[in-house]
Each structure stands twice: as C-alpha cells, then as structure tokens.
Design a protein around this motif. Structure first.
Motif, PDB file in Angstrom:
ATOM      1  N   PHE A 151      -0.515 -61.590  25.438  1.00 23.58           N
ATOM      2  CA  PHE A 151      -1.884 -61.224  25.108  1.00 23.58           C
ATOM      3  C   PHE A 151      -2.156 -59.758  25.454  1.00 23.58           C
ATOM      4  CE2 PHE A 151      -6.375 -60.765  26.164  1.00 23.58           C
ATOM      5  CZ  PHE A 151      -6.977 -61.302  25.033  1.00 23.58           C
ATOM      6  N   ILE A 152      -1.762 -59.364  26.656  1.00 26.88           N
ATOM      7  CA  ILE A 152      -1.970 -57.967  27.068  1.00 26.88           C
ATOM      8  C   ILE A 152      -1.215 -57.018  26.156  1.00 26.88           C
ATOM      9  CG2 ILE A 152      -1.609 -56.292  28.927  1.00 26.88           C
ATOM     10  CD1 ILE A 152      -1.873 -58.603  30.919  1.00 26.88           C
ATOM     11  N   ASP A 153       0.008 -57.380  25.820  1.00 26.22           N
ATOM     12  CA  ASP A 153       0.856 -56.521  24.997  1.00 26.22           C
ATOM     13  C   ASP A 153       0.242 -56.313  23.612  1.00 26.22           C
ATOM     14  OD1 ASP A 153       3.304 -55.024  24.804  1.00 26.22           O
ATOM     15  OD2 ASP A 153       4.082 -56.584  23.482  1.00 26.22           O
ATOM     16  N   ILE A 154      -0.264 -57.376  23.010  1.00 25.48           N
ATOM     17  CA  ILE A 154      -0.896 -57.272  21.691  1.00 25.48           C
ATOM     18  C   ILE A 154      -2.146 -56.399  21.767  1.00 25.48           C
ATOM     19  CG2 ILE A 154      -2.122 -58.556  19.891  1.00 25.48           C
ATOM     20  CD1 ILE A 154      -0.165 -60.876  20.417  1.00 25.48           C
ATOM     21  N   CYS A 155      -2.953 -56.607  22.796  1.00 26.71           N
ATOM     22  CA  CYS A 155      -4.171 -55.799  22.954  1.00 26.71           C
ATOM     23  C   CYS A 155      -3.826 -54.325  23.167  1.00 26.71           C
ATOM     24  CB  CYS A 155      -4.996 -56.321  24.121  1.00 26.71           C
ATOM     25  SG  CYS A 155      -5.828 -57.902  23.796  1.00 26.71           S
ATOM     26  N   ASN A 156      -2.765 -54.058  23.918  1.00 25.63           N
ATOM     27  CA  ASN A 156      -2.335 -52.673  24.124  1.00 25.63           C
ATOM     28  C   ASN A 156      -1.979 -52.000  22.803  1.00 25.63           C
ATOM     29  OD1 ASN A 156      -2.669 -52.510  26.872  1.00 25.63           O
ATOM     30  ND2 ASN A 156      -0.550 -52.946  27.378  1.00 25.63           N
ATOM     31  N   ASP A 157      -1.280 -52.726  21.940  1.00 32.63           N
ATOM     32  CA  ASP A 157      -0.893 -52.174  20.643  1.00 32.63           C
ATOM     33  C   ASP A 157      -2.108 -51.813  19.798  1.00 32.63           C
ATOM     34  OD1 ASP A 157       1.796 -52.341  21.187  1.00 32.63           O
ATOM     35  OD2 ASP A 157       2.105 -54.234  20.120  1.00 32.63           O
ATOM     36  N   TYR A 195       8.336 -62.277  33.512  1.00 33.89           N
ATOM     37  CA  TYR A 195       7.062 -61.847  32.930  1.00 33.89           C
ATOM     38  C   TYR A 195       6.043 -61.482  34.007  1.00 33.89           C
ATOM     39  CZ  TYR A 195       8.662 -62.891  28.275  1.00 33.89           C
ATOM     40  OH  TYR A 195       9.357 -62.877  27.095  1.00 33.89           O
ATOM     41  N   PHE A 196       6.220 -61.973  35.220  1.00 39.80           N
ATOM     42  CA  PHE A 196       5.357 -61.543  36.317  1.00 39.80           C
ATOM     43  C   PHE A 196       5.541 -60.043  36.558  1.00 39.80           C
ATOM     44  CE2 PHE A 196       4.465 -60.604  40.745  1.00 39.80           C
ATOM     45  CZ  PHE A 196       3.281 -61.281  40.988  1.00 39.80           C
ATOM     46  N   ALA A 197       6.800 -59.612  36.618  1.00 37.49           N
ATOM     47  CA  ALA A 197       7.089 -58.184  36.826  1.00 37.49           C
ATOM     48  C   ALA A 197       6.604 -57.354  35.649  1.00 37.49           C
ATOM     49  CB  ALA A 197       8.588 -57.990  37.034  1.00 37.49           C
ATOM     50  N   ARG A 198       6.713 -57.879  34.432  1.00 39.11           N
ATOM     51  CA  ARG A 198       6.266 -57.135  33.252  1.00 39.11           C
ATOM     52  C   ARG A 198       4.747 -56.974  33.247  1.00 39.11           C
ATOM     53  NH1 ARG A 198      10.083 -59.566  28.344  1.00 39.11           N
ATOM     54  NH2 ARG A 198      12.086 -59.132  29.361  1.00 39.11           N
ATOM     55  N   ILE A 199       4.032 -58.014  33.689  1.00 42.05           N
ATOM     56  CA  ILE A 199       2.578 -57.911  33.781  1.00 42.05           C
ATOM     57  C   ILE A 199       2.191 -56.859  34.806  1.00 42.05           C
ATOM     58  CG2 ILE A 199       0.471 -59.132  34.486  1.00 42.05           C
ATOM     59  CD1 ILE A 199       1.783 -61.703  33.342  1.00 42.05           C
ATOM     60  N   GLU A 200       2.869 -56.864  35.948  1.00 42.66           N
ATOM     61  CA  GLU A 200       2.582 -55.870  36.989  1.00 42.66           C
ATOM     62  C   GLU A 200       2.840 -54.449  36.472  1.00 42.66           C
ATOM     63  OE1 GLU A 200       4.076 -56.832  40.959  1.00 42.66           O
ATOM     64  OE2 GLU A 200       2.077 -57.763  41.018  1.00 42.66           O
ATOM     65  N   GLN A 201       3.878 -54.305  35.659  1.00 41.51           N
ATOM     66  CA  GLN A 201       4.181 -52.995  35.082  1.00 41.51           C
ATOM     67  C   GLN A 201       3.074 -52.543  34.140  1.00 41.51           C
ATOM     68  OE1 GLN A 201       7.128 -51.343  35.931  1.00 41.51           O
ATOM     69  NE2 GLN A 201       6.238 -49.548  34.951  1.00 41.51           N
ATOM     70  N   LEU A 202       2.559 -53.478  33.344  1.00 40.79           N
ATOM     71  CA  LEU A 202       1.464 -53.154  32.429  1.00 40.79           C
ATOM     72  C   LEU A 202       0.213 -52.745  33.194  1.00 40.79           C
ATOM     73  CD1 LEU A 202       1.812 -55.988  29.744  1.00 40.79           C
ATOM     74  CD2 LEU A 202       2.216 -53.549  29.390  1.00 40.79           C
ATOM     75  N   ILE A 203      -0.048 -53.415  34.315  1.00 41.07           N
ATOM     76  CA  ILE A 203      -1.210 -53.076  35.134  1.00 41.07           C
ATOM     77  C   ILE A 203      -1.079 -51.660  35.678  1.00 41.07           C
ATOM     78  CG2 ILE A 203      -2.512 -53.642  37.227  1.00 41.07           C
ATOM     79  CD1 ILE A 203      -1.604 -56.568  36.829  1.00 41.07           C
ATOM     80  N   ARG A 204       0.121 -51.316  36.144  1.00 33.86           N
ATOM     81  CA  ARG A 204       0.349 -49.990  36.734  1.00 33.86           C
ATOM     82  C   ARG A 204       0.286 -48.879  35.695  1.00 33.86           C
ATOM     83  NH1 ARG A 204       4.448 -52.781  39.720  1.00 33.86           N
ATOM     84  NH2 ARG A 204       5.984 -52.087  38.187  1.00 33.86           N
ATOM     85  N   ASP A 205       0.811 -49.155  34.490  1.00 33.88           N
ATOM     86  CA  ASP A 205       1.022 -48.090  33.510  1.00 33.88           C
ATOM     87  C   ASP A 205      -0.135 -47.876  32.542  1.00 33.88           C
ATOM     88  OD1 ASP A 205       3.452 -47.817  34.689  1.00 33.88           O
ATOM     89  OD2 ASP A 205       4.616 -48.727  33.064  1.00 33.88           O
ATOM     90  N   ASN A 206      -1.060 -48.826  32.472  1.00 41.15           N
ATOM     91  CA  ASN A 206      -2.088 -48.743  31.435  1.00 41.15           C
ATOM     92  C   ASN A 206      -3.481 -48.890  32.039  1.00 41.15           C
ATOM     93  OD1 ASN A 206      -3.760 -49.170  29.132  1.00 41.15           O
ATOM     94  ND2 ASN A 206      -1.961 -49.836  27.967  1.00 41.15           N
ATOM     95  N   HIS A 207      -4.292 -47.852  31.921  1.00 46.19           N
ATOM     96  CA  HIS A 207      -5.643 -47.896  32.480  1.00 46.19           C
ATOM     97  C   HIS A 207      -6.534 -48.880  31.746  1.00 46.19           C
ATOM     98  CE1 HIS A 207      -6.283 -45.203  29.052  1.00 46.19           C
ATOM     99  NE2 HIS A 207      -7.561 -45.509  29.134  1.00 46.19           N
ATOM    100  N   ASN A 208      -6.110 -49.312  30.553  1.00 45.11           N
ATOM    101  CA  ASN A 208      -6.875 -50.267  29.762  1.00 45.11           C
ATOM    102  C   ASN A 208      -6.645 -51.710  30.194  1.00 45.11           C
ATOM    103  OD1 ASN A 208      -8.642 -49.029  28.073  1.00 45.11           O
ATOM    104  ND2 ASN A 208      -7.399 -49.177  26.228  1.00 45.11           N
ATOM    105  N   VAL A 209      -5.746 -51.926  31.159  1.00 43.67           N
ATOM    106  CA  VAL A 209      -5.441 -53.270  31.649  1.00 43.67           C
ATOM    107  C   VAL A 209      -6.016 -53.416  33.062  1.00 43.67           C
ATOM    108  CG1 VAL A 209      -3.639 -54.932  32.207  1.00 43.67           C
ATOM    109  CG2 VAL A 209      -3.326 -53.357  30.280  1.00 43.67           C
TER     110      VAL A 209
END
Length: 267
Positions: A151-157, A195-209
């Motif tokens: 879900f986060i990945d799609i929204c980021n795109d 996917y836990f680590a991938r979610i944490e990476q998205l949180i760190r790298d994207n201000h929109n998350v």
C-alpha cells in the motif's frame, strides 16, 4: 484534492451498535474533526467488521477510481486506521474474525444461539475447515506486513501522502488461540519478516510516509490508538457502554485530538 480515510467500525461513519441497537450513534466521528481542522475533503470508506485486507484494498480501489487518463490523481493523502491483524476476508467478500469464536459461547462453553449472527455462522464454518492454528496465525502476520508495504509503495509511486496508525491492538486477539511462548514467537516473526525492514526503510526515506505508534505492538515499543485513548480517558469513559467498547462522541473527539497532536509533530 481528496483525502481517503479507511478503517473498521471505529472509522465507519454509519456505525450502529449491535449490543445497543436503539442508541443514536450519529455523533461526529474522529475523521470529521480532522476534516474541519485541516480543511481536508474526506472520502470515508470505513467499514464495520473490516480486516486490514479490506481496509487497505478499499483505499486502493478509491485511489485507482480517481486516477485520470493522464496518469494523475486527485487523491492527496490516505489516512489508514488499521484493525486487528487476525481478521481476514473470504473470496466472497465476507470478513471473518477469530475473535468471534470466543464471543458466541457462554461461560460454560455452550454455544449461545442468541449471540449467533450470520457473520458468526460464517466464521464458525470457516474455522472448522481452516483452524486458527499456528500456521494460520503466522501467515496473517506476514500477509499484513506485505499488504502495508504494498500500500505504501503504491501511494509513493503516485505521490500520495500515507498516514497509518493502529486503531485497536494488532496482535492481542491472537492470545486467545496460542500460548504466551507462541505469541512471543509471532512478535519475532513480525520483526524478522523482510517486509518489516522494507517498511522501516520507507519511513526513513520518504517524508510522505508517516506511521504513528510503529511497530504497533507494545512489547516492541509500539502502541495503538486504543492504548493512548485509555491513558487519556480513564475508567472507560470514552466507550459507548460496558457492553459496547466502541468510542462514544467524546471518544471520537479525543481520538482526533490525539491524532492531531501527533501529526503536527510530523509536519
């Protein structure tokens, strides 16, 4: 630009109490306070009884419905209020909740027909075939993590702001079906899933998350909105009644205040 709000009965603007069907529950819901405070034009797709499969997929459906042929979208953000991770959706669109298995029996273990509604019957039949055992529980944890990441990945795109929080406890419902040791193993599965680590990476790298209370489960330092609500309002004064633990009018207002206090620090 639109804001999607999705969740379970705690987000459903048309929530009706099963325990107190005559009570008027048309009070202002937490997301309506957000709309007023931030000027958000909200599309609320909250649904009573929904699990996270439905909660996330329904929001994606609205996102895709609002895509233009040019590839743009009029969706600015999604606010996701997650439900219990044990819940799941059947192929026919009916949600099943293992927690219902413990709510339709009397204290002596006998089935109480007066508590047996249609969704209870569906759940009982389903879990007769597919017991909510260790294998099932582990898969629910892994599926929820994947769905959240996707879900986060799609929204980021699509450059859509993602705001996620856990409305009610994520893994507490599992405790009725496993030992303390097995429940702690589920927590470790959550932490060690890729996917836990991938979610944490998205949180760190994207201000929109923005994820409130991550990783949601208290043993891991996380929290859910219900935890914060109980700290804010003692003795259950936030609930409709002792027989219905959904938020009353004051409860919804306090949820909105807790959300806005956290969100203002994220901006």
């Amino acid at each position: 630009m639109k804001t999607i709000v999705t969740g379970c009965s705690w987000t459903d603007r048309n929530y009706k109490s099963h325990h107190l069907p005559d009570i008027d529950t048309s009070w202002k819901k937490w997301d309506e306070y957000l709309g007023d405070s931030y000027g958000w034009d909200i599309i609320n797709v909250g649904q009573s009884g929904a699990g996270n499969d439905y909660i996330l997929d329904r929001a994606l459906e609205v996102i895709h419905d609002n895509d233009s042929f040019e590839g743009g979208s009029n969706i600015e953000r999604c606010v996701v209020a997650l439900s219990e991770w044990a819940r799941c959706m059947l192929p026919n669109g009916v949600g099943v909740n293992p927690g219902l298995l413990t709510s339709v029996f009397n204290d002596n273990g006998e089935l109480n027909p007066r508590k047996l509604k249609l969704n209870h019957q569906t759940a009982l039949k389903f879990f007769e075939v597919y017991p909510f055992d260790e294998r099932f529980q582990k898969q629910r944890v892994k599926d929820n993590l994947y769905k959240i990441y996707r879900f986060i990945d799609i929204c980021n795109d699509k450059d859509i702001e993602v705001i996620i929080f856990q409305m009610i406890p994520a893994l507490e419902a599992f405790k009725d079906f496993c030992s303390t040791k097995e429940w702690l193993i589920l927590n470790n599965i959550l932490l060690n899933d890729p996917y836990f680590a991938r979610i944490e990476q998205l949180i760190r790298d994207n201000h929109n998350v923005k994820i409130m209370g991550w990783p949601f489960n208290p043993p891991m330092g996380g929290s859910c909105m219900l935890d914060d609500l109980e700290k804010e309002m003692k003795n259950g004064t936030w609930a409709i009644d002792t027989s219905d633990g959904h938020p009353n009018a004051m409860g919804h207002e306090v949820i909105s205040n807790l959300f806005m206090k956290w969100y203002s620090n994220e901006l």
